[in-house]
Design an enzyme around this catalytic site. Structure first.
Site, PDB file in Angstrom:
ATOM      1  N   ARG A   1       0.875  -1.172   0.000  1.00 16.01           N
ATOM      2  CA  ARG A   1       0.000   0.000   0.000  1.00 16.01           C
ATOM      3  C   ARG A   1       0.912   1.221   0.000  1.00 16.01           C
ATOM      4  NH1 ARG A   1       2.462   1.600   3.663  1.00 16.01           N
ATOM      5  NH2 ARG A   1       0.936   3.243   3.944  1.00 16.01           N
TER       6      ARG A   1
ATOM      7  N   ALA B   1       0.877   5.178  -2.038  1.00 14.25           N
ATOM      8  CA  ALA B   1       0.689   5.516  -3.453  1.00 14.25           C
ATOM      9  C   ALA B   1       1.847   5.090  -4.356  1.00 14.25           C
ATOM     10  CB  ALA B   1       0.405   7.012  -3.575  1.00 14.25           C
TER      11      ALA B   1
ATOM     12  N   GLN C   1      -1.995   2.320  10.094  1.00 16.88           N
ATOM     13  CA  GLN C   1      -0.708   2.313   9.379  1.00 16.88           C
ATOM     14  C   GLN C   1       0.376   3.064  10.148  1.00 16.88           C
ATOM     15  OE1 GLN C   1      -3.680   2.913   7.961  1.00 16.88           O
ATOM     16  NE2 GLN C   1      -3.707   2.400   5.779  1.00 16.88           N
TER      17      GLN C   1
ATOM     18  N   ASP D   1      -1.733  10.866  -1.672  1.00 13.65           N
ATOM     19  CA  ASP D   1      -2.130   9.875  -2.683  1.00 13.65           C
ATOM     20  C   ASP D   1      -2.455  10.512  -4.014  1.00 13.65           C
ATOM     21  OD1 ASP D   1      -2.842   8.633   0.084  1.00 13.65           O
ATOM     22  OD2 ASP D   1      -2.589   6.993  -1.358  1.00 13.65           O
TER      23      ASP D   1
ATOM     24  N   LYS E   1      -4.486  10.140   3.521  1.00 13.67           N
ATOM     25  CA  LYS E   1      -5.230   9.272   4.448  1.00 13.67           C
ATOM     26  C   LYS E   1      -6.226  10.061   5.288  1.00 13.67           C
ATOM     27  CE  LYS E   1      -5.037   5.750   4.689  1.00 13.67           C
ATOM     28  NZ  LYS E   1      -5.999   4.902   3.939  1.00 13.67           N
TER      29      LYS E   1
HETATM   30  O1  MRU Z   1      -4.379   3.300   2.458  1.00 11.85           O
HETATM   31  P1  MRU Z   1      -2.886   3.438   2.332  1.00 11.85           P
HETATM   32  O2  MRU Z   1      -2.129   2.765   3.435  1.00 11.85           O
HETATM   33  O3  MRU Z   1      -2.409   3.033   0.957  1.00 11.85           O
HETATM   34  O4  MRU Z   1      -2.655   5.004   2.485  1.00 11.85           O
HETATM   35  C1  MRU Z   1      -1.348   5.511   2.411  1.00 11.85           C
HETATM   36  C2  MRU Z   1      -1.283   6.982   2.579  1.00 11.85           C
HETATM   37  O5  MRU Z   1      -2.270   7.643   2.810  1.00 11.85           O
HETATM   38  C3  MRU Z   1       0.048   7.635   2.349  1.00 11.85           C
HETATM   39  O6  MRU Z   1       0.174   8.782   3.134  1.00 11.85           O
HETATM   40  C4  MRU Z   1       0.166   8.018   0.866  1.00 11.85           C
HETATM   41  O7  MRU Z   1      -0.098   6.929   0.046  1.00 11.85           O
HETATM   42  C5  MRU Z   1       1.500   8.569   0.539  1.00 11.85           C
HETATM   43  S1  MRU Z   1       2.734   7.319   0.538  1.00 11.85           S
HETATM   44  C6  MRU Z   1       4.227   8.012   0.212  1.00 11.85           C
END
Ligand code: MRU
Length: 364
Positions: A53, A55, A203, A244, A255
């Site tokens: 997971r 982005a 996370q 993202d 998030k």
């Molecule tokens: O749902 P997730 O765990 O994929 O969400 C991740 C995030 O919100 C991160 O902050 C985002 O993807 C940036 S990662 C460098």
């Protein structure tokens, strides 16, 4: 980054030259284990079920997913169906679409016999580019931390608050929000990180705390609602989150809960920065709140919690009363006006259309 002395990226080509290794992030922080992806369906499932997971890592996995699909059949039809299958996995992170468009650009003009090798090559490049981008974000963000450290009494830590996991586990290496933190720590600047636990999937508590701990970065996990209080009491110098999808106008989707941190930071005159690799900019979107599709995830992520029992086993429990429904929007949008700056591979960029376009003219 290192895990118990061994260098890891979050995704790699195995020694067999075709299957793809990943870290199973659903089992962290209690179990560190890797998995092999061998088919398009494996890659799609890895993204959808969040074995991987974040982005940039979603994009890198999709790129390798395309290579795995083409091994079976390198026709135009497979190019199209694999793109559809992978695009359907998670709607919000734009890196998924970006990576698939990069693959398409390289692959569709080629003869099918040339596509598999070209797909693996471009997927590997996307991974390497991500590492370079994040290292550059780290250097740009390091300057912010250095400036704050210079204003503090010698030895006093710079307190950074972060939300979710925009660490190396969310990228191929370094992370976006965490790259400046790792670089500051490596340079001997005292830095301490407030880690939002980040319900519902935690996370922050499970992944950011794990990776900071493995790198020796001082940190404290807090519940999601604690940040505003800490800011009011002068305990946060700087907020850095990931994203993202960031719009052409500088609205930042990240998030769920990020927006509330940005509001609290603005109310307390604390700079709110975003680690932004350029593939995460969506130049087709102007208004983040109105236009970015927000993933709605299963209500079980809210109603149930997984963790380690005192006996050392992993268990899942229910925390809601029977019959209470739950809603689970996974992302929110922080309007550009609340963002002090975007920490990109080309330096700190103001969160507005003109500055973003000037920094990345070739992408506009
Ligand atoms: O749902 P997730 O765990 O994929 O969400 C991740 C995030 O919100 C991160 O902050 C985002 O993807 C940036 S990662 C460098």
């Amino acid at each position: 980054m290192k895990v118990d002395g061994t260098d890891y990226r979050t995704i790699w080509l195995n020694d067999d030259g075709w299957s793809v290794g990943i870290i199973d992030q659903t089992r962290l922080p209690h179990v560190f284990t890797t998995l092999d992806l061998k088919t398009l369906d494996d890659a799609a499932r890895a993204i959808r079920d969040m074995w991987v997971r974040g982005a940039p890592l979603i994009g890198a996995t999709a790129a390798y997913g395309m290579a795995l699909a083409l091994r079976d059949d390198a026709s135009d039809a497979t190019l199209a169906t694999a793109t559809d299958v992978l695009l359907a996995t998670r709607p919000t992170a734009i890196n998924l679409r970006w990576a698939l468009e990069e693959m398409e650009k390289v692959l569709s003009p080629l003869d099918p016999t040339e596509r598999v090798a070209a797909a693996y090559k471009r997927a590997a490049e996307i991974c390497d580019e991500d590492v370079e981008i994040n290292a550059a974000i780290g250097k740009a963000g390091l300057a912010l931390i250095e400036a704050i450290a210079a204003r503090k009494p010698t030895g006093e830590a710079v307190n950074v608050l972060t939300h979710c996991n925009a660490g190396w586990l969310a990228t191929v290496d370094w992370g976006t929000a965490t790259a400046p933190i790792y670089m500051a720590h490596n340079a001997g600047i005292p830095v301490h990180v407030w880690v939002d636990e980040t319900r519902p999937r935690n996370q922050g508590a499970s992944l950011t705390a794990w990776e900071l701990g493995h790198h020796g970065v001082p940190h404290t996990v807090i519940v999601d609602n604690a940040g505003g209080h800490l800011m009011q009491h002068g305990k946060v110098d700087l907020v850095i989150t990931g994203t993202d999808r960031t719009t052409a106008t500088g609205d930042v989707c990240n998030k769920i809960g990020t927006y509330l941190k940005a509001l609290a930071a603005a109310d307390n005159s604390i700079p709110f920065y975003v680690g932004l690799p350029s593939p995460t900019i969506d130049f087709r979107v102007e208004d983040g709140v109105a236009e970015i599709p927000i993933e709605e995830r299963a209500m079980e992520e809210v109603s149930r919690l997984t963790g380690r029992t005192d006996a050392g086993t992993i268990a899942t429990i229910t925390i809601l009363p029977d019959g209470s429904p739950a809603a689970n929007p996974a992302f929110d949008v922080t309007p550009a006006r609340l963002v002090a700056g975007l920490i990109t591979e080309r330096g700190i960029v103001d969160a507005n259309r003109e500055a973003i376009a000037a920094a990345f003219p070739e992408r506009v």
